[in-house]
Structures are given as C-alpha cells and as structure tokens.
Enzyme design. Structure first.
Site, PDB file in Angstrom:
ATOM      1  N   ARG A  82       0.843  -1.202   0.000  1.00 50.51           N
ATOM      2  CA  ARG A  82       0.000   0.000   0.000  1.00 50.51           C
ATOM      3  C   ARG A  82       0.876   1.249   0.000  1.00 50.51           C
ATOM      4  O   ARG A  82       1.975   1.258   0.538  1.00 50.51           O
ATOM      5  CB  ARG A  82      -0.904   0.016   1.250  1.00 50.51           C
ATOM      6  CG  ARG A  82      -2.048  -0.986   1.193  1.00 50.51           C
ATOM      7  CD  ARG A  82      -2.957  -0.868   2.404  1.00 50.51           C
ATOM      8  NE  ARG A  82      -2.277  -1.271   3.622  1.00 50.51           N
ATOM      9  CZ  ARG A  82      -1.752  -0.461   4.527  1.00 50.51           C
ATOM     10  NH1 ARG A  82      -1.846   0.864   4.371  1.00 50.51           N
ATOM     11  NH2 ARG A  82      -1.143  -0.922   5.583  1.00 50.51           N
ATOM     12  N   HIS A 251     -10.341  -2.600  11.549  1.00 55.41           N
ATOM     13  CA  HIS A 251      -9.247  -3.440  11.046  1.00 55.41           C
ATOM     14  C   HIS A 251      -9.015  -4.566  12.062  1.00 55.41           C
ATOM     15  O   HIS A 251      -8.039  -4.544  12.818  1.00 55.41           O
ATOM     16  CB  HIS A 251      -7.991  -2.575  10.895  1.00 55.41           C
ATOM     17  CG  HIS A 251      -6.895  -3.198  10.091  1.00 55.41           C
ATOM     18  ND1 HIS A 251      -5.580  -2.784  10.188  1.00 55.41           N
ATOM     19  CD2 HIS A 251      -6.885  -4.184   9.171  1.00 55.41           C
ATOM     20  CE1 HIS A 251      -4.826  -3.491   9.366  1.00 55.41           C
ATOM     21  NE2 HIS A 251      -5.597  -4.350   8.736  1.00 55.41           N
ATOM     22  N   SER A 273      -1.231  -3.540  10.284  1.00 55.07           N
ATOM     23  CA  SER A 273      -0.849  -4.422   9.184  1.00 55.07           C
ATOM     24  C   SER A 273       0.422  -5.198   9.541  1.00 55.07           C
ATOM     25  O   SER A 273       1.375  -4.628  10.079  1.00 55.07           O
ATOM     26  CB  SER A 273      -0.611  -3.598   7.923  1.00 55.07           C
ATOM     27  OG  SER A 273      -1.788  -2.893   7.602  1.00 55.07           O
ATOM     28  N   CYS A 275       0.936  -7.403  11.830  1.00 58.81           N
ATOM     29  CA  CYS A 275       1.195  -7.518  13.262  1.00 58.81           C
ATOM     30  C   CYS A 275       0.451  -8.674  13.906  1.00 58.81           C
ATOM     31  O   CYS A 275       0.305  -8.722  15.127  1.00 58.81           O
ATOM     32  CB  CYS A 275       0.870  -6.203  13.960  1.00 58.81           C
ATOM     33  SG  CYS A 275       2.042  -4.907  13.534  1.00 58.81           S
TER      34      CYS A 275
HETATM   35  P1  GTP Z   1      -2.147  -7.733   7.464  1.00 62.01           P
HETATM   36  O1  GTP Z   1      -2.706  -8.779   6.574  1.00 62.01           O
HETATM   37  O2  GTP Z   1      -1.078  -6.921   6.823  1.00 62.01           O
HETATM   38  O3  GTP Z   1      -3.193  -6.851   8.050  1.00 62.01           O
HETATM   39  O4  GTP Z   1      -1.334  -8.489   8.649  1.00 62.01           O
HETATM   40  P2  GTP Z   1      -1.786  -9.348   9.917  1.00 62.01           P
HETATM   41  O5  GTP Z   1      -2.103  -8.439  11.045  1.00 62.01           O
HETATM   42  O6  GTP Z   1      -2.822 -10.326   9.546  1.00 62.01           O
HETATM   43  O7  GTP Z   1      -0.434 -10.092  10.324  1.00 62.01           O
HETATM   44  P3  GTP Z   1      -0.016 -11.634  10.191  1.00 62.01           P
HETATM   45  O8  GTP Z   1      -0.825 -12.533  11.073  1.00 62.01           O
HETATM   46  O9  GTP Z   1       0.038 -11.987   8.768  1.00 62.01           O
HETATM   47  O10 GTP Z   1       1.452 -11.587  10.784  1.00 62.01           O
HETATM   48  C1  GTP Z   1       2.456 -10.750  10.267  1.00 62.01           C
HETATM   49  C2  GTP Z   1       3.807 -11.228  10.675  1.00 62.01           C
HETATM   50  O11 GTP Z   1       3.906 -11.281  12.094  1.00 62.01           O
HETATM   51  C3  GTP Z   1       4.114 -12.618  10.158  1.00 62.01           C
HETATM   52  O12 GTP Z   1       5.429 -12.653   9.697  1.00 62.01           O
HETATM   53  C4  GTP Z   1       3.960 -13.485  11.377  1.00 62.01           C
HETATM   54  O13 GTP Z   1       4.773 -14.621  11.321  1.00 62.01           O
HETATM   55  C5  GTP Z   1       4.329 -12.556  12.534  1.00 62.01           C
HETATM   56  N1  GTP Z   1       3.592 -12.920  13.767  1.00 62.01           N
HETATM   57  C6  GTP Z   1       2.265 -13.126  13.877  1.00 62.01           C
HETATM   58  N2  GTP Z   1       1.914 -13.490  15.132  1.00 62.01           N
HETATM   59  C7  GTP Z   1       3.060 -13.492  15.844  1.00 62.01           C
HETATM   60  C8  GTP Z   1       3.364 -13.787  17.209  1.00 62.01           C
HETATM   61  O14 GTP Z   1       2.507 -14.115  18.039  1.00 62.01           O
HETATM   62  N3  GTP Z   1       4.670 -13.659  17.591  1.00 62.01           N
HETATM   63  C9  GTP Z   1       5.647 -13.301  16.698  1.00 62.01           C
HETATM   64  N4  GTP Z   1       6.889 -13.211  17.152  1.00 62.01           N
HETATM   65  N5  GTP Z   1       5.397 -13.035  15.403  1.00 62.01           N
HETATM   66  C10 GTP Z   1       4.130 -13.131  14.979  1.00 62.01           C
HETATM   67  C1  SPV Z   2      -2.834  -4.528   5.238  1.00 64.31           C
HETATM   68  O1  SPV Z   2      -1.891  -3.867   4.799  1.00 64.31           O
HETATM   69  O2  SPV Z   2      -3.391  -4.289   6.334  1.00 64.31           O
HETATM   70  C2  SPV Z   2      -3.329  -5.684   4.467  1.00 64.31           C
HETATM   71  C3  SPV Z   2      -2.802  -5.872   3.124  1.00 64.31           C
HETATM   72  O3  SPV Z   2      -4.188  -6.422   4.937  1.00 64.31           O
HETATM   73  S1  SPV Z   2      -3.569  -4.853   1.956  1.00 64.31           S
HETATM   74  O4  SPV Z   2      -4.729  -5.559   1.421  1.00 64.31           O
HETATM   75  O5  SPV Z   2      -2.578  -4.601   0.905  1.00 64.31           O
HETATM   76  O6  SPV Z   2      -4.028  -3.639   2.565  1.00 64.31           O
HETATM   77 MN    MN Z   3      -4.746  -5.763   7.089  1.00 62.79          MN
END
Ligand code: GTP
Ligand code: SPV
Ligand code: MN
Length: 608
Positions: A82, A251, A273, A275
């Site tokens: 983004r 979100h 995002s 996280c």
């Molecule tokens: P968006 O789709 O961008 O909104 O992201 P999200 O909030 O869904 O994050 P996602 O679950 O994909 O995790 C993002 C990154 O954080 C990945 O590389 C995961 O491996 C890492 N991660 C997620 N949960 C944990 C956790 O509990 N501990 C650690 N150390 N890393 C984590």
């Molecule tokens: C984020 O950035 O929070 C996402 C990926 O979930 S995107 O759809 O590119 O916004």
């Molecule tokens: Mn997201």
C-alpha cells in the site's frame, strides 16, 4: 457473459440499473478500453481469465500436485505494498479528512484524476465486477461495483469478496445503491505495443470521495491499492458510512473460542498491518481443551444489536495473508487452507519443483529457489527469497477451522476486544483495561513499529489508533468520538472487556519475551478467565496485568518470573510513553473526545 461491444451499452449490458449503466458508459468514454467485460464470477470465466493471465506472463501456474489450481504473480519491484503517501481522503472540507489523512479539494482531485484516467485503458479490457461486502442476505447489503483493467484484480477479487451475477441481479432488482470503485493500472497499450507481466504506473493515486462514497485508484495493481472492496471500501468508505449510520468498520479479526467447559466466546482483535491478525485468527492452541475457530482475519463490521450487545461480521470472503512467517510450525491452519489450492501468491519465491516458498514456511531452507524478482537464489544469496510483504490470496472457506457463524449475516456477540501492536519495549504482553472507556483510550493510543505492508521505513514507532491510522476515512478525532458516543447504544452489562496485547516485546537479551503464535491461546485463556472472574491480576497504573502464576504455562518452557518480566510496567519507559501520548493527543486539537482527555489525566496521576 463474455465480451460486449463497447457501445451501445444499454442494449447489451446484463443490467437495467440506470446509475450503473450511466457510470460504466461514462468510464468507458473516459478510459477508452478496447472491450467491456461484465464479470459473472463463474468457474468458466475464471478459467478463461487465468489462462489469459498465464499467456500474458502475469501468472505462473504452480505444480498441480502440490498447489492445485494455484498461481504465482510477481509485481513490479516498485509496486509491492500500500502507498500511504499517495492515499487521499477528498472530503468537501479539509477539516473532515483530519490530520491523519492526505487531503485535496474534490474538484481539484477529480480534474487531476480525469487527466490520468483519460485513455488509460486503451488496448485493454475493462472489467465490471459487481460485488457485495458482507452477506448478500444482510439486512442492508453493502454493494459495490469495481471497474478495473486488470484481470489479476478480477481473479483476486473473486477470492476476496462475493462477486458476480447473483450480486448484480440483486443490485438490479432492488435498484440498490452501490459504491463505484474505479481502478486502472495506468498502463495503456498502443497498437502493436507488447505488454509487460505486471503493468502499472510510476505515479499512484488511491483516492476516496467520502460524501459521494466513491473510490478512484490509479497506477498500482497491488493488494489494498487495487482490490478496492478491501481497504478502500470495507474500511475507508465503510468507516464513513458507519459514522453516519451508527456502526463501526474496523481493522480486526474475529475468532470463536470454546473452553474445556464447552462455553463459547467471540473475540475480535485490532492489530496494525503485518502484526498478527491472520495468525491469531487461525490460531492452533497449545493448551489442552481450548478450541479456536475462525470468523475473519482482517476486517470486522460491528454494531450494537437490539439488546445492546456488540455484534460483529466479517465482510470479506478470502484471506490476503502475509506469506513470510506463515509456516507449518507457526500457522498450520493457514498452510492447510493454502494446500487445498485455488490460491494466488504474489511476490513469493518459487521452488524448483513448481511450488512456492517464503521465509519461515519450513524449518529447512531449500538449497535452491527462484526469488520473487526472478533471480536464481541460494541460502548464501543474502537477500530475502520472498518479498517481506509477499501474500497468499485464498478462499476463506478452505479453512478447516472456519466457524459456521461466518455464514450468518447477524454476526456474533463479542465478549472481548483486543488491541495490539508491535513494540519491543514498554507495552506488556497483556493488560486488561479498567473499563470500557479506558479500553477505548488504549485503542486510541495504540502504537506499533511500521512494517513492510506499506511503502516506506520499517520499524519506526507510530501511533495507530485502533490499528486504523491508514484506514480512517474521516477526521480521526471524530472517529474516536464515534467510538465513545456509540457506547450509549450499549447494554453496559454486555459490553466486551478490552485488552491491550503485545506479542513482540523483547527481553534484555534481544529475543522475544513471549513465544507467540499457538501459545497466544494462553493469553486468550487468561482474558476469558478474567471475564469469568476466575484469574488473578495485579493492578498497575495502566490497567490489570496477569500475575506470574495466572498464565497457564503447562507444557511451555517458561517460568512465572519470565511472565512477570513480559508484563512488567517499567516506570522510566512509561514516563517516555506518557510524553509521547500527550504529544499524540495534542495533534487532535478540539476534536479529541473529553472522555479520552480525562483518561489521559487519570493515567498521568496514577503514574505520578
Ligand atoms: P495484514 O494482513 O497486513 O493486516 O497483517 P496481519 O495483522 O494479519 O499479520 P499476520 O498474522 O500476517 O502476521 C504478520 C507477521 O507477524 C508474520 O510474519 C507473522 O509470522 C508474525 N507474527 C504473527 N503473530 C506473531 C506472534 O505471536 N509472535 C511473533 N513473534 N510473530 C508473529
Ligand atoms: C494490510 O496492509 O493491512 C493488508 C494488506 O491487509 S492490503 O490488502 O494490501 O491492505
Ligand atoms: Mn490488514
């Protein structure tokens, strides 16, 4: 439905919806596509589109044995996330966009965009995608129509949202309002000009007109920039609808938790995002007797129900998940969903046997790969094989642990809301808010280190209210006021409890203070036991944190003392944090809710 001659549209279009026809015709005149294709959402259409994308070099088919009906795409290296700097909220008054958004006067922006969109689809097909965010059978279904010149966007939208003929028929039959969402790659083809695998434009504009409820996106083919049902509609435009109609667009993930006593709880969680939302939503608990099921992993729409209970639904139909870090060890449920196929991967690495790979997918790194930029790669290469913001796009109903309530338009009643960020220091593993208003304060002061999900620096701490900083479609102070005021509709007995979490705190040695992933179930268990009045906690100036003994550590190589370290409220760190929160609140000026100023004053006196 097939291709249709551009004009006369009125005779050949599969709808009689006057506003839709007028808009499609107006856009076709402006953008000058070679063809118009009304997307029906069928299997046959998807097959034809993905065949075309393969022929064009945009999609690479994966090994059907290991990744059936799945494809990999590789973007332009300048189109990988983004673009917040180029994202605009063009309200009539600048004040209504607020200090967190870029703003330009709508007329000026429209003029600029018309210039960019003029002829921008020349040589290409213009796809018209009818979609609905949320359920088609919702009381007040939220329709949209995306016009795009990217077949990759069509194939991805088909996974992420409910699209096609059923939706269009409902729009037509009910003469429904829809959000017009216009997208162009900004890469017209002159006669005889060869196409590239990932067309896009160096200039990118992601623009929202909140009063008009419309979206114009130019120049990018990637994720939230281009799949307009997602962040542009379901968060930025929806947040404005929600303000006006008395609900919330957030979100957040939604999960269902079942205790060993078979009691069920629904929990939502807002993290910025990259996280941890997808990972928490698909959590595989490491504690016995507790079960997690998924309802959503990125976006939640919430409203207070007739009895003052807070109800939540997931408006999406797919996962657009961060690939790196998603592995058989950390997130087996996501891996199983992906392994069923029907997925599009973007900017991951390719294995020599036609599969995909990314950092963290397997314990062992393959000896040879093709990296996301098409280079031969070995573990010695010294660069990531997959882009840090590489993504998998997978239908949500491929998740084995999908809760049946996902399919219910009424949504589920939330028992708890988590706010969380990525902070190396200061923020404890988990803190329970003193009450609802204190919980909104926690959300409003949420902070996190920036990630690769947006273009720009990574690892910089910024305030990210409710994890919505890049997604609030109006003034951020008005948004916080909306959270505060909506509570008047709540039954105080049924208000969810709010918790602040941080899976990313570090120890003095630099490692993670908490193992995370499946072990986060232990924190959920503590939270539920707090709702039930069963778990112990220590009162601190910022809220209630677990005692060392109150977190279930069975089967985990961790001591109560280490838990205490992970939840420690450090006076010096909080002195710095308080100053930073004061600085943050000062930016809101008049629009800061009085209730939140009072919360800040309370925190200040408790810390003193
Ligand atoms: P968006 O789709 O961008 O909104 O992201 P999200 O909030 O869904 O994050 P996602 O679950 O994909 O995790 C993002 C990154 O954080 C990945 O590389 C995961 O491996 C890492 N991660 C997620 N949960 C944990 C956790 O509990 N501990 C650690 N150390 N890393 C984590
Ligand atoms: C984020 O950035 O929070 C996402 C990926 O979930 S995107 O759809 O590119 O916004
Ligand atoms: Mn997201």
């Amino acid at each position: 439905m097939g291709d249709l001659a551009r004009l006369p549209l009125l005779e050949k279009a599969p709808t009689t919806h006057a506003r839709l026809l007028a808009w499609v015709e107006e856009v076709a005149e402006l953008t000058q596509p070679d063809r118009i294709h009304w997307v029906d959402g069928s299997e046959a259409e998807n097959k034809a589109l993905t065949d075309e994308l393969v022929a064009a070099g945009t999609l690479k088919p994966l090994n059907p044995q290991t990744f059936p009906n799945s494809f990999a795409a590789f973007s332009d290296p300048a189109d990988v996330a983004r673009v917040e700097e180029q994202t605009f909220i063009c309200s009539e008054n600048e004040r209504d966009a607020g200090f967190t958004n870029n703003w330009m006067a709508p007329a000026e922006m429209k003029q600029k965009l018309r210039g960019l969109f003029a002829g921008s689809m020349r040589g290409r097909t213009m796809y018209v995608i009818p979609f609905v965010m949320g359920h088609l059978d919702a009381e007040d279904p939220k329709f949209g129509v995306e016009i795009t010149d990217s077949a990759y966007v069509v194939a991805s939208m088909r996974i992420m949202a409910r699209i096609g003929t059923d939706v269009l028929n409902r729009i037509t039959e009910t003469d429904a309002f829809f959000v017009p969402a216009l997208h162009s790659l900004g890469a017209p083809l002159e006669a005889g000009q060869a196409d590239v695998a990932w067309p896009c434009n160096p200039e990118k504009w992601i623009v929202h007109f909140p009063e008009e409820r419309s979206i114009w996106s130019f120049g990018s083919g990637y994720g939230g920039n281009a799949l307009l049902g997602k962040k542009c509609y379901a968060l930025r435009i929806a947040s404005v609808m929600a303000r006006d109609e008395g609900w919330l667009a957030e979100h957040m993930l939604i999960l269902k938790l079942t205790s060993p006593e078979q009691k069920t709880y629904y929990v939502s969680a807002a993290f910025p995002s990259a996280c941890g939302k997808t990972n928490l939503a698909l959590l595989d608990p490491t504690i016995k007797g507790w079960k997690v099921e998924t309802l959503g992993d990125d976006i939640t729409w919430m409203r207070f129900g007739k009895e003052g209970e807070l109800r939540a639904v997931n408006p999406e139909a797919g996962l657009f998940g961060v690939a790196p870090g998603t592995g058989w060890g950390t997130n087996p449920n996501a891996m199983r969903a992906i392994a069923k196929g029907n997925s599009i991967f973007t900017n991951v690495a390719l294995t020599d046997d036609g599969g995909v790979w990314w950092e963290g997918m397997t314990e062992e790194t393959p000896a040879h790969l093709t990296d996301w930029q098409g280079n031969s790669w070995t573990p010695e290469s010294g660069t990531p094989a997959a882009h840090p913001n590489s993504r998998f796009c997978t239908p949500i109903d491929q998740i084995d642990m999908l809760a049946e309530e996902y399919f219910s338009p009424e949504g589920v009643e939330l028992s708890a809301i988590l706010f969380g960020g990525r902070r190396k220091t200061t923020i404890p593993l988990v803190t329970e808010a003193r009450d609802w208003s204190n919980g909104i304060f926690m959300g409003s002061t949420l902070s996190s280190e920036t990630t690769a999900a947006a273009a720009g620096a990574v690892g910089v701490v910024r305030r990210d209210p409710m994890a919505m900083l890049p997604f609030i479609g109006y003034d951020a102070g008005d948004y916080l006021n909306h959270w505060v005021n909506l509570s008047a509709k709540a039954n105080p007995e049924r208000l969810p409890k709010i918790f602040l979490v941080n899976w990313f705190r570090r120890t003095a040695e630099g490692g993670f203070a908490w193992p995370g992933f499946g072990d986060n179930a232990r924190v959920l268990k503590w939270a539920i036991e707090r709702l039930e009045g069963k778990a112990d906690a220590v009162e601190t100036p910022i809220g209630f944190v677990p005692t060392g003994e109150s977190i279930d550590l069975e089967g985990l190589d961790m001591t109560p003392a280490e838990v205490e370290a992970a939840v420690r409220v450090d006076a010096a760190e909080w002195e710095t944090e308080l100053a930073s929160i004061e600085e943050w609140f000062a930016k809101f000026g008049e629009s800061l809710p009085a209730a939140l100023q009072a919360e800040l004053d309370g925190l200040k006196s408790r810390l003193a």
